[in-house]
Motif scaffolding. Structure first.
Motif, PDB file in Angstrom:
ATOM      1  N   MET A 176       0.834  -1.206   0.000  1.00  0.00           N
ATOM      2  CA  MET A 176       0.000   0.000   0.000  1.00  0.00           C
ATOM      3  C   MET A 176       0.868   1.256   0.000  1.00  0.00           C
ATOM      4  SD  MET A 176      -3.360  -0.775   2.374  1.00  0.00           S
ATOM      5  CE  MET A 176      -2.521  -0.280   3.828  1.00  0.00           C
ATOM      6  N   ALA A 177       1.942   1.249   0.778  1.00  0.00           N
ATOM      7  CA  ALA A 177       2.834   2.403   0.840  1.00  0.00           C
ATOM      8  C   ALA A 177       3.470   2.663  -0.521  1.00  0.00           C
ATOM      9  CB  ALA A 177       3.914   2.182   1.891  1.00  0.00           C
ATOM     10  N   CYS A 178       3.843   1.598  -1.233  1.00  0.00           N
ATOM     11  CA  CYS A 178       4.423   1.763  -2.571  1.00  0.00           C
ATOM     12  C   CYS A 178       3.413   2.367  -3.540  1.00  0.00           C
ATOM     13  CB  CYS A 178       4.927   0.422  -3.100  1.00  0.00           C
ATOM     14  SG  CYS A 178       6.407  -0.152  -2.266  1.00  0.00           S
ATOM     15  N   ILE A 179       2.176   1.931  -3.459  1.00  0.00           N
ATOM     16  CA  ILE A 179       1.131   2.465  -4.322  1.00  0.00           C
ATOM     17  C   ILE A 179       0.904   3.949  -4.045  1.00  0.00           C
ATOM     18  CG2 ILE A 179      -1.339   2.384  -4.841  1.00  0.00           C
ATOM     19  CD1 ILE A 179      -1.111  -0.701  -4.369  1.00  0.00           C
ATOM     20  N   VAL A 180       0.798   4.297  -2.770  1.00  0.00           N
ATOM     21  CA  VAL A 180       0.587   5.697  -2.400  1.00  0.00           C
ATOM     22  C   VAL A 180       1.788   6.533  -2.830  1.00  0.00           C
ATOM     23  CG1 VAL A 180       0.385   7.280  -0.446  1.00  0.00           C
ATOM     24  CG2 VAL A 180      -0.973   5.175  -0.499  1.00  0.00           C
ATOM     25  N   ALA A 181       2.981   6.031  -2.565  1.00  0.00           N
ATOM     26  CA  ALA A 181       4.195   6.779  -2.933  1.00  0.00           C
ATOM     27  C   ALA A 181       4.265   6.999  -4.436  1.00  0.00           C
ATOM     28  CB  ALA A 181       5.430   6.034  -2.440  1.00  0.00           C
ATOM     29  N   SER A 182       3.895   5.989  -5.212  1.00  0.00           N
ATOM     30  CA  SER A 182       3.944   6.155  -6.672  1.00  0.00           C
ATOM     31  C   SER A 182       2.936   7.203  -7.141  1.00  0.00           C
ATOM     32  CB  SER A 182       3.711   4.822  -7.380  1.00  0.00           C
ATOM     33  OG  SER A 182       2.366   4.403  -7.236  1.00  0.00           O
ATOM     34  N   HIS A 183       1.814   7.292  -6.484  1.00  0.00           N
ATOM     35  CA  HIS A 183       0.811   8.300  -6.843  1.00  0.00           C
ATOM     36  C   HIS A 183       1.248   9.693  -6.403  1.00  0.00           C
ATOM     37  CE1 HIS A 183      -2.428   5.855  -8.502  1.00  0.00           C
ATOM     38  NE2 HIS A 183      -1.995   4.921  -7.673  1.00  0.00           N
ATOM     39  N   LEU A 184       2.078   9.758  -5.408  1.00  0.00           N
ATOM     40  CA  LEU A 184       2.592  11.044  -4.945  1.00  0.00           C
ATOM     41  C   LEU A 184       3.920  11.391  -5.610  1.00  0.00           C
ATOM     42  CD1 LEU A 184       1.874  10.718  -1.117  1.00  0.00           C
ATOM     43  CD2 LEU A 184       0.558  12.006  -2.819  1.00  0.00           C
ATOM     44  N   HIS A 185       4.353  10.553  -6.533  1.00  0.00           N
ATOM     45  CA  HIS A 185       5.605  10.736  -7.279  1.00  0.00           C
ATOM     46  C   HIS A 185       6.817  10.737  -6.353  1.00  0.00           C
ATOM     47  CE1 HIS A 185       3.092  11.492 -10.712  1.00  0.00           C
ATOM     48  NE2 HIS A 185       2.470  12.460 -10.055  1.00  0.00           N
ATOM     49  N   LEU A 186       6.764   9.922  -5.293  1.00  0.00           N
ATOM     50  CA  LEU A 186       7.895   9.811  -4.385  1.00  0.00           C
ATOM     51  C   LEU A 186       8.839   8.693  -4.804  1.00  0.00           C
ATOM     52  CD1 LEU A 186       6.040  10.207  -0.980  1.00  0.00           C
ATOM     53  CD2 LEU A 186       7.309  11.936  -2.225  1.00  0.00           C
ATOM     54  N   VAL A 187       8.341   7.797  -5.650  1.00  0.00           N
ATOM     55  CA  VAL A 187       9.116   6.655  -6.118  1.00  0.00           C
ATOM     56  C   VAL A 187       8.969   6.583  -7.625  1.00  0.00           C
ATOM     57  CG1 VAL A 187       9.346   4.145  -6.025  1.00  0.00           C
ATOM     58  CG2 VAL A 187       8.703   5.408  -3.979  1.00  0.00           C
ATOM     59  N   ASN A 188      10.041   6.225  -8.303  1.00  0.00           N
ATOM     60  CA  ASN A 188       9.956   6.089  -9.774  1.00  0.00           C
ATOM     61  C   ASN A 188       9.316   4.783 -10.172  1.00  0.00           C
ATOM     62  OD1 ASN A 188      11.153   8.548 -10.198  1.00  0.00           O
ATOM     63  ND2 ASN A 188      13.194   7.675 -10.041  1.00  0.00           N
TER      64      ASN A 188
END
Length: 54
Positions: free
Chosen positions: A42-54
């Motif tokens: 879930m954290a990876c999904i949220v981070a990707s939507h917030l552009h925190l992870v490529n």
């Protein structure tokens, strides 16, 4: 957990957020194997939507 936190908070006059935070540690310890992977996903999904992870 929300229902338990609400009940304990009312009974002992503890802030709902504090009760949740305290219970969260207990829940994580009890269910760690099943929740950590899901929380990571879930954290990876949220981070990707917030552009925190490529």
């Amino acid at each position: 957990m929300q229902a338990i936190a609400h009940s304990l908070g009312e009974k002992y006059n503890i802030a709902h957020g504090l009760t949740n935070a305290t219970l969260l540690d207990v829940v994580f310890k009890q269910y760690r194997e099943s929740v950590y992977k899901k929380l990571y996903e879930m954290a990876c999904i949220v981070a990707s939507h917030l552009h925190l992870v490529n």
